[in-house]
Design a protein around this motif. Sequence first.
Motif, PDB file in Angstrom:
ATOM      1  N   GLY A   1      41.242  36.719  30.329  1.00 24.59           N
ATOM      2  CA  GLY A   1      40.981  37.943  31.065  1.00 24.59           C
ATOM      3  C   GLY A   1      41.523  37.875  32.475  1.00 24.59           C
ATOM      4  N   GLU A   2      41.111  38.827  33.271  1.00 26.56           N
ATOM      5  CA  GLU A   2      41.600  38.989  34.634  1.00 26.56           C
ATOM      6  C   GLU A   2      40.980  37.961  35.579  1.00 26.56           C
ATOM      7  OE1 GLU A   2      42.193  42.754  37.615  1.00 26.56           O
ATOM      8  OE2 GLU A   2      40.298  42.671  36.522  1.00 26.56           O
ATOM      9  N   LEU A   3      41.813  37.432  36.466  1.00 26.13           N
ATOM     10  CA  LEU A   3      41.335  36.562  37.536  1.00 26.13           C
ATOM     11  C   LEU A   3      40.804  37.447  38.653  1.00 26.13           C
ATOM     12  CD1 LEU A   3      41.057  33.811  39.014  1.00 26.13           C
ATOM     13  CD2 LEU A   3      43.429  34.105  39.757  1.00 26.13           C
ATOM     14  N   VAL A   4      39.555  37.201  39.042  1.00 30.26           N
ATOM     15  CA  VAL A   4      38.913  37.976  40.104  1.00 30.26           C
ATOM     16  C   VAL A   4      38.341  36.995  41.124  1.00 30.26           C
ATOM     17  CG1 VAL A   4      37.048  39.599  40.668  1.00 30.26           C
ATOM     18  CG2 VAL A   4      38.331  39.873  38.528  1.00 30.26           C
ATOM     19  N   ILE A   5      38.608  37.263  42.393  1.00 34.61           N
ATOM     20  CA  ILE A   5      37.994  36.514  43.490  1.00 34.61           C
ATOM     21  C   ILE A   5      36.955  37.452  44.103  1.00 34.61           C
ATOM     22  CG2 ILE A   5      38.342  35.292  45.670  1.00 34.61           C
ATOM     23  CD1 ILE A   5      39.909  34.028  43.358  1.00 34.61           C
ATOM     24  N   ARG A   6      35.706  36.992  44.144  1.00 34.60           N
ATOM     25  CA  ARG A   6      34.626  37.851  44.632  1.00 34.60           C
ATOM     26  C   ARG A   6      33.571  37.006  45.329  1.00 34.60           C
ATOM     27  NH1 ARG A   6      30.349  36.780  41.692  1.00 34.60           N
ATOM     28  NH2 ARG A   6      30.472  36.313  39.470  1.00 34.60           N
ATOM     29  N   PRO A   7      32.677  37.662  46.072  1.00 37.21           N
ATOM     30  CA  PRO A   7      31.615  36.904  46.738  1.00 37.21           C
ATOM     31  C   PRO A   7      30.708  36.172  45.739  1.00 37.21           C
ATOM     32  CG  PRO A   7      31.763  39.118  47.639  1.00 37.21           C
ATOM     33  CD  PRO A   7      32.642  39.081  46.425  1.00 37.21           C
TER      34      PRO A   7
ATOM     35  N   VAL B   1      33.747  33.086  44.692  1.00 37.26           N
ATOM     36  CA  VAL B   1      34.014  32.479  43.394  1.00 37.26           C
ATOM     37  C   VAL B   1      35.276  33.087  42.805  1.00 37.26           C
ATOM     38  CG1 VAL B   1      31.625  31.885  42.848  1.00 37.26           C
ATOM     39  CG2 VAL B   1      32.524  34.110  42.152  1.00 37.26           C
ATOM     40  N   ALA B   2      35.926  32.313  41.962  1.00 38.38           N
ATOM     41  CA  ALA B   2      37.027  32.799  41.135  1.00 38.38           C
ATOM     42  C   ALA B   2      36.483  32.895  39.723  1.00 38.38           C
ATOM     43  CB  ALA B   2      38.209  31.827  41.178  1.00 38.38           C
ATOM     44  N   THR B   3      36.672  34.050  39.093  1.00 40.12           N
ATOM     45  CA  THR B   3      36.232  34.216  37.716  1.00 40.12           C
ATOM     46  C   THR B   3      37.415  34.641  36.857  1.00 40.12           C
ATOM     47  OG1 THR B   3      35.627  36.557  37.955  1.00 40.12           O
ATOM     48  CG2 THR B   3      33.909  34.927  38.459  1.00 40.12           C
TER      49      THR B   3
END
Length: 183
Positions: A13-19, A60-62
Amino acid sequence: MPPKGEEWGEPKGELVIRPMTYEDLDEVVRIERMCFGWGAWSRGAFASELRRGDKSCFMVATVGGKVVGFAGWRQEYDEAHVANIAVHPKMRGRKIGELLLRTILEEAVRRGLNGSLLEVRKSNFVAQCLYRKYGYKVVTIRPRYYQFPLEDAVVMKLEDIRAALAQVPPPSVNAKILPALKQ
């Protein structure tokens, strides 16, 4: 290596950087233990950083909703002290760590900080290379700083985050970056 009895299925899936949130802490601690063993931070240590509000920034990176890495700094005086950065061993080599570092440095600038300090294991040449790429310079060695195994820390300082971010192009990684939480 995952804890005994736990299998790793590479997320899709998509790489997301979020709090980072409190809900992420179980996955964050799992990765922390894989990367740092006995020297790993506890769940409580991460929770404490989240409670610091605008005096810290942990992201975090998800991938596909699964945490695969994290990074964070805490404000110490007028600097962003990079306190922790880790990427799941099976997700390394994909520029996720660099993207996390860049994201937290951008947030430091947004919050009015323009200097950064960090410690890194003397044997961690990959991380030291990344930090040098962003302009960090060695300022001293702290003997026997790390435990399990006992090892010296290389203390590195970045004097001008803005200049470093202007000089180093962002890593070419397809990712969605969500802003840090408003404090």
